[in-house]
Design an enzyme around this catalytic site. Structure first.
Site, PDB file in Angstrom:
ATOM      1  N   ASP A  39      46.549  93.740  30.408  1.00 38.28           N
ATOM      2  CA  ASP A  39      45.536  92.787  30.836  1.00 38.28           C
ATOM      3  C   ASP A  39      45.428  92.787  32.365  1.00 38.28           C
ATOM      4  OD1 ASP A  39      43.996  90.099  30.934  1.00 38.28           O
ATOM      5  OD2 ASP A  39      44.370  90.351  28.789  1.00 38.28           O
TER       6      ASP A  39
ATOM      7  N   SER B  52      39.281  87.110  23.311  1.00 41.50           N
ATOM      8  CA  SER B  52      40.460  87.357  24.151  1.00 41.50           C
ATOM      9  C   SER B  52      41.581  86.387  23.828  1.00 41.50           C
ATOM     10  CB  SER B  52      40.101  87.184  25.632  1.00 41.50           C
ATOM     11  OG  SER B  52      39.453  88.294  26.151  1.00 41.50           O
TER      12      SER B  52
ATOM     13  N   HIS C 299      43.337  85.589  33.470  1.00 39.56           N
ATOM     14  CA  HIS C 299      43.170  85.996  32.079  1.00 39.56           C
ATOM     15  C   HIS C 299      44.467  86.447  31.422  1.00 39.56           C
ATOM     16  CE1 HIS C 299      41.585  88.529  28.749  1.00 39.56           C
ATOM     17  NE2 HIS C 299      40.587  87.680  28.767  1.00 39.56           N
TER      18      HIS C 299
END
Length: 469
Positions: free
Chosen positions: A167, A400, A209
């Protein structure tokens, strides 16, 4: 998977590598001498596919150099060379060289010039009790939906299981992540797809994220904040998202190969590979890239690494592809006609677990991609509470956020059945998911049956079954 899934791009990688380095000056000099009088073009990266033998890879490397290119990374395990060149005729010239016959296909990995600059040359050869609640665990409706709260009464997972968070980087200083973080196996792949093990290179710089994803997988049971699906396993950061939010093919290939080399049992991929939302099986760049990425993920699966990926946030039917208006996203997007040979990568690659998103009411999230025989399982992805950089917590939505729930369940399965490989876990994820029917108010998009349909695949993932013999 978000990119905003860029929040769809994002929502909200042997036992050891043998590295042989040459100086940038020497590589540049060789490139200029070989390219001759051809006017230099923009600096571009390419994948070059050949047979998966050391001899063929070496000859492909020679072909790269003969065509005025620099070898960035070679994967002899599956016959892919990542190269870089300013030669505008690189794709033609590499086939015209003496060793061009060794090249099966070649394709640019992006449509914009390389932003990270020239790269060097590298070669990669080959205990249990009733759990005590953490302070904000009561806010985690998602854990209740997949029965993780019940699973934790059986096990929190094993320290022997390592999960890769492929990620935007993970904040290892967060108190809910630090206890489970493995810095020794963490890496950054955003410098032309070449592994960077510099301390902290794998930390986030512009995005929260990856830290949010990591918390859902394995936030520790430590009396602080929240608890992850598998709070007893270890996590490593495999950074594949650059500061502009892009995940180019060479980044993703580097990340999955690194993960397999470092014995990561499961990897989470909450992104799609840029600059194309769908990579088409053509005879040009996209087809070559699709093949290179496919080889990398297939090799990693054979090494024992399971990949779990977000289905995407475009509310798109992956089983009936017709048009794509979002690609390429690093230059100027155009609307083009596509078909089912065009793949959202890595989620649609063989052997990768594709995860759709659900709401607290167990309905399909409005943004979630879908598709009969495309979705493997579903998991919570709307308004999910998890960790953020700087000792913070926050809500985020997207496939996600759904994918790491399944990654955590897979880690629990590996903990309970350490002899299982990726295909065993894949079968169990399908078999043990809770069957979830299409909406009672008919939705023509939800084709299939109660046991396998376009919205939920085999059903909503079940953590309790994952740890129950």
């Amino acid at each position: 998977m978000s990119r905003t899934s860029r929040p769809r791009r994002l929502a909200a990688g042997l036992s050891a590598a043998a590295l042989a380095c040459v100086s940038l000056a020497a590589a540049t000099e060789a490139t200029a001498a070989t390219a001759g009088a051809t006017a230099a073009g923009p600096l571009m990266n390419y994948v070059v596919n050949t047979k998966a033998t050391p001899g063929h890879v070496r000859k492909a490397e020679d072909a790269v150099k003969d065509a005025g290119g620099t070898v960035l990374t070679s994967y002899r395990q599956f016959g892919v060379v990542v190269a870089q060149s300013t030669n505008p005729n690189f794709r033609t010239d590499i086939r015209a060289t003496h060793n061009g016959r060794e090249v099966q296909s070649v394709g640019a990995t992006r449509t914009a010039a390389v932003s990270e600059g020239p790269g060097g040359l590298n070669g990669i050869d080959d205990a249990e009790a009733t759990p005590v609640l953490d302070p904000r665990e009561g806010e985690q409706w998602d854990m209740v939906q997949i029965k993780a709260d019940q699973a934790h009464a059986v096990t929190d997972g094993s320290r022997s299981v390592l999960v890769g968070i492929n990620d935007s980087g993970v904040d290892d200083t967060h108190p809910d992540l630090a206890p489970n973080f493995d810095a020794a196996d963490s890496v950054s792949c955003v410098d032309n797809g070449v592994p960077d093990t510099t301390t902290g290179a794998w930390r986030p710089t512009t995005s929260s994220h990856g830290t949010h994803v990591a918390g859902t997988v394995a936030a520790a049971r430590n009396g602080v904040g929240i608890v992850g699906v598998a709070p007893g396993v270890r996590i490593a950061s495999v950074k594949v998202v650059n500061d502009d939010g892009f995940i180019y093919p060479e980044y993703s290939i580097c990340g999955i190969v690194w993960a397999a080399q470092h014995n990561m049992a499961v990897t989470n991929h909450s992104y799609f590979i840029d600059p194309f939302e769908f990579w088409c099986k053509d005879n040009g760049d996209q087809g070559a890239v699709q093949e290179a990425v496919r080889r990398a993920y297939a090799w990693a699966t054979d090494q024992g690494t399971l990949s779990v990926a977000a289905a995407g946030n475009s509310n798109y039917d992956l089983s009936n592809k017709t048009t794509d208006s979002n690609s390429p996203n690093d230059t100027t997007s155009v609307t083009r006609t596509i078909n089912n040979d065009c793949l959202d990568m890595p989620t649609e690659l063989p052997g990768v677990i594709t995860v759709a998103s659900t709401t607290q009411a167990r309905a399909k999230s409005s943004f979630s991609n879908f598709g009969l025989n495309k979705i493997d399982v579903a998991a919570p992805g709307s308004s999910i509470l998890s960790t953020l950089p700087g000792n913070r917590y926050g809500l985020a939505s997207g496939t996600s956020m759904a994918s790491p729930h399944v990654t955590g369940v897979a880690a629990l399965m590996k903990s309970t059945h350490p002899w299982w490989g990726p295909r065993d876990i894949e079968r169990a994820l399908h078999h043990e998911a809770d069957d979830t029917a299409c909406p009672t108010t008919p939705d023509p998009r939800c084709t299939g049956t109660t046991t396998n349909n376009a919205f939920y695949g085999e059903g909503i993932t079940d953590a309790l079954d994952a740890v129950t013999p």
